[in-house]
Design a protein around this motif. Sequence first.
Motif, PDB file in Angstrom:
ATOM      1  N   LEU A   1       0.805  -1.214   0.000  1.00 12.40           N
ATOM      2  CA  LEU A   1       0.000   0.000   0.000  1.00 12.40           C
ATOM      3  C   LEU A   1       0.836   1.260   0.000  1.00 12.40           C
ATOM      4  O   LEU A   1       0.449   2.278  -0.555  1.00 12.40           O
ATOM      5  N   SER A   2       2.005   1.224   0.645  1.00 15.78           N
ATOM      6  CA  SER A   2       2.807   2.431   0.777  1.00 15.78           C
ATOM      7  C   SER A   2       3.671   2.702  -0.438  1.00 15.78           C
ATOM      8  O   SER A   2       4.335   3.725  -0.513  1.00 15.78           O
ATOM      9  N   ALA A   3       3.695   1.793  -1.419  1.00  4.44           N
ATOM     10  CA  ALA A   3       4.572   1.965  -2.574  1.00  4.44           C
ATOM     11  C   ALA A   3       3.952   2.888  -3.608  1.00  4.44           C
ATOM     12  O   ALA A   3       2.749   2.844  -3.841  1.00  4.44           O
ATOM     13  N   PRO A   4       4.759   3.721  -4.262  1.00  2.00           N
ATOM     14  CA  PRO A   4       4.237   4.515  -5.377  1.00  2.00           C
ATOM     15  C   PRO A   4       3.716   3.603  -6.476  1.00  2.00           C
ATOM     16  O   PRO A   4       4.203   2.484  -6.652  1.00  2.00           O
ATOM     17  N   PRO A   5       2.722   4.040  -7.252  1.00  2.00           N
ATOM     18  CA  PRO A   5       2.080   3.163  -8.248  1.00  2.00           C
ATOM     19  C   PRO A   5       3.032   2.566  -9.256  1.00  2.00           C
ATOM     20  O   PRO A   5       2.822   1.451  -9.723  1.00  2.00           O
TER      21      PRO A   5
ATOM     22  N   ILE B   1       9.381  -1.355  22.012  1.00  2.00           N
ATOM     23  CA  ILE B   1       8.626  -0.552  21.051  1.00  2.00           C
ATOM     24  C   ILE B   1       8.768  -1.224  19.683  1.00  2.00           C
ATOM     25  O   ILE B   1       9.886  -1.499  19.243  1.00  2.00           O
ATOM     26  N   ILE B   2       7.648  -1.474  19.007  1.00  2.00           N
ATOM     27  CA  ILE B   2       7.674  -2.004  17.644  1.00  2.00           C
ATOM     28  C   ILE B   2       7.182  -0.905  16.714  1.00  2.00           C
ATOM     29  O   ILE B   2       6.049  -0.432  16.840  1.00  2.00           O
ATOM     30  N   ASP B   3       8.038  -0.499  15.804  1.00  2.00           N
ATOM     31  CA  ASP B   3       7.742   0.601  14.900  1.00  2.00           C
ATOM     32  C   ASP B   3       7.140   0.062  13.609  1.00  2.00           C
ATOM     33  O   ASP B   3       7.814  -0.594  12.812  1.00  2.00           O
ATOM     34  N   LEU B   4       5.855   0.351  13.401  1.00  2.00           N
ATOM     35  CA  LEU B   4       5.127  -0.090  12.203  1.00  2.00           C
ATOM     36  C   LEU B   4       4.760   1.088  11.304  1.00  2.00           C
ATOM     37  O   LEU B   4       3.927   0.947  10.410  1.00  2.00           O
ATOM     38  N   ARG B   5       5.396   2.229  11.500  1.00  2.00           N
ATOM     39  CA  ARG B   5       4.974   3.443  10.798  1.00  2.00           C
ATOM     40  C   ARG B   5       5.200   3.375   9.291  1.00  2.00           C
ATOM     41  O   ARG B   5       4.521   4.064   8.533  1.00  2.00           O
ATOM     42  N   GLU B   6       6.157   2.552   8.844  1.00  2.00           N
ATOM     43  CA  GLU B   6       6.387   2.392   7.402  1.00  2.00           C
ATOM     44  C   GLU B   6       6.197   0.934   6.990  1.00  2.00           C
ATOM     45  O   GLU B   6       6.814   0.455   6.043  1.00  2.00           O
ATOM     46  N   CYS B   7       5.309   0.255   7.682  1.00  2.00           N
ATOM     47  CA  CYS B   7       5.068  -1.172   7.436  1.00  2.00           C
ATOM     48  C   CYS B   7       3.857  -1.316   6.519  1.00  2.00           C
ATOM     49  O   CYS B   7       2.733  -0.990   6.897  1.00  2.00           O
TER      50      CYS B   7
ATOM     51  N   LEU C   1       3.232  -0.136  20.143  1.00  2.00           N
ATOM     52  CA  LEU C   1       3.272  -0.211  18.686  1.00  2.00           C
ATOM     53  C   LEU C   1       3.097   1.187  18.118  1.00  2.00           C
ATOM     54  O   LEU C   1       2.155   1.901  18.477  1.00  2.00           O
ATOM     55  N   LEU C   2       4.010   1.587  17.204  1.00  2.00           N
ATOM     56  CA  LEU C   2       3.944   2.897  16.573  1.00  2.00           C
ATOM     57  C   LEU C   2       3.218   2.779  15.240  1.00  2.00           C
ATOM     58  O   LEU C   2       3.519   1.900  14.433  1.00  2.00           O
ATOM     59  N   MET C   3       2.267   3.686  14.992  1.00  2.00           N
ATOM     60  CA  MET C   3       1.396   3.607  13.826  1.00  2.00           C
ATOM     61  C   MET C   3       1.462   4.892  13.019  1.00  2.00           C
ATOM     62  O   MET C   3       1.763   5.962  13.541  1.00  2.00           O
ATOM     63  N   SER C   4       1.131   4.783  11.727  1.00  2.00           N
ATOM     64  CA  SER C   4       0.967   5.952  10.870  1.00  2.00           C
ATOM     65  C   SER C   4      -0.138   5.679   9.871  1.00  2.00           C
ATOM     66  O   SER C   4      -0.668   4.562   9.799  1.00  2.00           O
ATOM     67  N   GLU C   5      -0.449   6.681   9.054  1.00  2.00           N
ATOM     68  CA  GLU C   5      -1.442   6.485   7.996  1.00  2.00           C
ATOM     69  C   GLU C   5      -0.960   5.484   6.960  1.00  2.00           C
ATOM     70  O   GLU C   5      -1.755   4.954   6.184  1.00  2.00           O
ATOM     71  N   GLU C   6       0.348   5.227   6.909  1.00  2.00           N
ATOM     72  CA  GLU C   6       0.920   4.296   5.934  1.00  2.00           C
ATOM     73  C   GLU C   6       0.976   2.860   6.462  1.00  2.00           C
ATOM     74  O   GLU C   6       1.314   1.931   5.713  1.00  2.00           O
ATOM     75  N   THR C   7       0.679   2.645   7.725  1.00  2.00           N
ATOM     76  CA  THR C   7       0.651   1.292   8.269  1.00  2.00           C
ATOM     77  C   THR C   7      -0.498   0.547   7.601  1.00  2.00           C
ATOM     78  O   THR C   7      -1.659   0.941   7.733  1.00  2.00           O
ATOM     79  N   GLY C   8      -0.195  -0.521   6.861  1.00  2.00           N
ATOM     80  CA  GLY C   8      -1.227  -1.142   6.035  1.00  2.00           C
ATOM     81  C   GLY C   8      -1.368  -2.632   6.208  1.00  2.00           C
ATOM     82  O   GLY C   8      -0.428  -3.344   6.524  1.00  2.00           O
ATOM     83  N   SER C   9      -2.566  -3.122   6.036  1.00  2.00           N
ATOM     84  CA  SER C   9      -2.903  -4.517   5.817  1.00  2.00           C
ATOM     85  C   SER C   9      -2.348  -5.489   6.853  1.00  2.00           C
ATOM     86  O   SER C   9      -2.793  -5.504   7.981  1.00  2.00           O
ATOM     87  N   GLY C  10      -1.359  -6.321   6.451  1.00  2.00           N
ATOM     88  CA  GLY C  10      -0.833  -7.292   7.402  1.00  2.00           C
ATOM     89  C   GLY C  10      -0.267  -6.638   8.649  1.00  2.00           C
ATOM     90  O   GLY C  10      -0.322  -7.211   9.746  1.00  2.00           O
ATOM     91  N   CYS C  11       0.282  -5.440   8.504  1.00  2.00           N
ATOM     92  CA  CYS C  11       0.804  -4.713   9.666  1.00  2.00           C
ATOM     93  C   CYS C  11      -0.342  -4.211  10.535  1.00  2.00           C
ATOM     94  O   CYS C  11      -0.228  -4.149  11.765  1.00  2.00           O
ATOM     95  N   GLU C  12      -1.467  -3.878   9.892  1.00  2.00           N
ATOM     96  CA  GLU C  12      -2.673  -3.534  10.649  1.00  2.00           C
ATOM     97  C   GLU C  12      -3.239  -4.766  11.353  1.00  2.00           C
ATOM     98  O   GLU C  12      -3.754  -4.678  12.480  1.00  2.00           O
ATOM     99  N   ASP C  13      -3.168  -5.899  10.695  1.00  2.00           N
ATOM    100  CA  ASP C  13      -3.595  -7.174  11.284  1.00  2.00           C
ATOM    101  C   ASP C  13      -2.877  -7.390  12.619  1.00  2.00           C
ATOM    102  O   ASP C  13      -3.489  -7.685  13.656  1.00  2.00           O
TER     103      ASP C  13
ATOM    104  N   GLU D   1      -0.891   7.483  14.571  1.00  2.00           N
ATOM    105  CA  GLU D   1      -2.018   7.839  13.725  1.00  2.00           C
ATOM    106  C   GLU D   1      -2.877   6.623  13.388  1.00  2.00           C
ATOM    107  O   GLU D   1      -2.402   5.481  13.454  1.00  2.00           O
ATOM    108  N   THR D   2      -4.121   6.877  13.018  1.00  2.00           N
ATOM    109  CA  THR D   2      -4.991   5.808  12.531  1.00  2.00           C
ATOM    110  C   THR D   2      -4.411   5.254  11.230  1.00  2.00           C
ATOM    111  O   THR D   2      -3.975   6.005  10.362  1.00  2.00           O
ATOM    112  N   SER D   3      -4.414   3.944  11.104  1.00  2.00           N
ATOM    113  CA  SER D   3      -3.743   3.278   9.985  1.00  2.00           C
ATOM    114  C   SER D   3      -4.563   3.339   8.702  1.00  2.00           C
ATOM    115  O   SER D   3      -5.638   3.950   8.649  1.00  2.00           O
ATOM    116  N   ALA D   4      -4.065   2.670   7.647  1.00  2.00           N
ATOM    117  CA  ALA D   4      -4.602   2.816   6.291  1.00  2.00           C
ATOM    118  C   ALA D   4      -6.022   2.298   6.117  1.00  2.00           C
ATOM    119  O   ALA D   4      -6.774   2.775   5.265  1.00  2.00           O
TER     120      ALA D   4
END
Length: 361
Positions: free
Chosen positions: A27-31, A187-193, A248-260, A276-279
């Motif tokens: 999800l976080s990758a450019p198209p 601390i588990i950083d999932l902000r770019e996961c 757990l650290l979150m961002s808007e880019e935290t997506g899918s399996g990392c949200e799981d 932040e609330t995730s994707a």
Amino acid sequence: MKRHTRITLTVALSLATAAAVAAFLTLSAPPDEGPPQTDRVVDAAGNAAVLDEAVARLRRGYVLPEVAAELERGLQAQRTTLLAHTSAKAFARALTASMQALAHGDRHLQVKYFEAPQPEPSDSGPSLEQAQMERQYALRRAAGIERVQRFPGNVGLLELRNFHRPATVAPRLPAVMTLLADTDALIIDLRECGGGDPDTVMLVASRFFDTKTHLNDVYWRDEDRTEARWTDPTVPGPLYGERRKLYLLMSEETGSGCEDFAYALKHSGRATLVGETSAGAAHAGSPVRLGDHFMMFLPTGRPVNPVTHTNWERVGVRPDVALPAKKALVFARIAALKHLAAHEQDADWKRRLEKSVAELE
């Protein structure tokens, strides 16, 4: 029988395009990230065949039947516009945009163009050559394990960027957990996961429970079955367990399996989520072939949490402490240190913890 190709984000479809596919389903990758794909001219007849196959696949398998019906009606209404595209890349982008809009923002629902002809993915899993290519791709990204660190005050940090397949991640987890085993908080950083394999999510999550624990199940619409998912306290290597604080650290880019991972640990009461609330990308599924040069990631499964009886699709995983993602790490470090200081009996170490708090504040 379990489909080994089912994952929430990253899969390999062909030797030449492993990196492109990973970008396609992260999800976080450019198209257009990944090896460049040479565009090709397409016509209305070819586009119609791809569109009809997509509609048929959605009708049979899309995770929400009522939304599948909306997708079919909406795509047929847009048929003339979609068939008019003469660029394969533009057609794939337009079809993706239409489907995501009609599916109320389901970010997993994507179509990708590939220059090389693509085989139909197999339920038995990737071929040996495909698995080797995907493994090479994952290893060049440290199997998703971006950073392992210990901060002053004996607070550990594990930064994850992806939950790659278990075969790649599992051999490395014991070493990672050994390095973190003696920390007093983690601390588990999932902000770019961006996401990953649900089996790896369970493999990692199992490290943070003392006993077998029920986490997010998955209901597969196309098979009409529920896959129960429990942690495994017998995984190799040290367990971090439940006694120590976990953030757990979150961002808007935290997506899918990392949200799981985050949703499961939040609602089991195991972790405090900061940021932040995730994707909001909950649906799981598999890649399907729409033609020689087009693949679609088809969401066919929806997680079901045993506590909430729902999931995070569209709404995201909400943090316990909401603040900008860039401030989440410092906040979590301070929170961990304050908790440790409040319970510390050794006067000298307590002063050290308090000093670390003062330096961060």
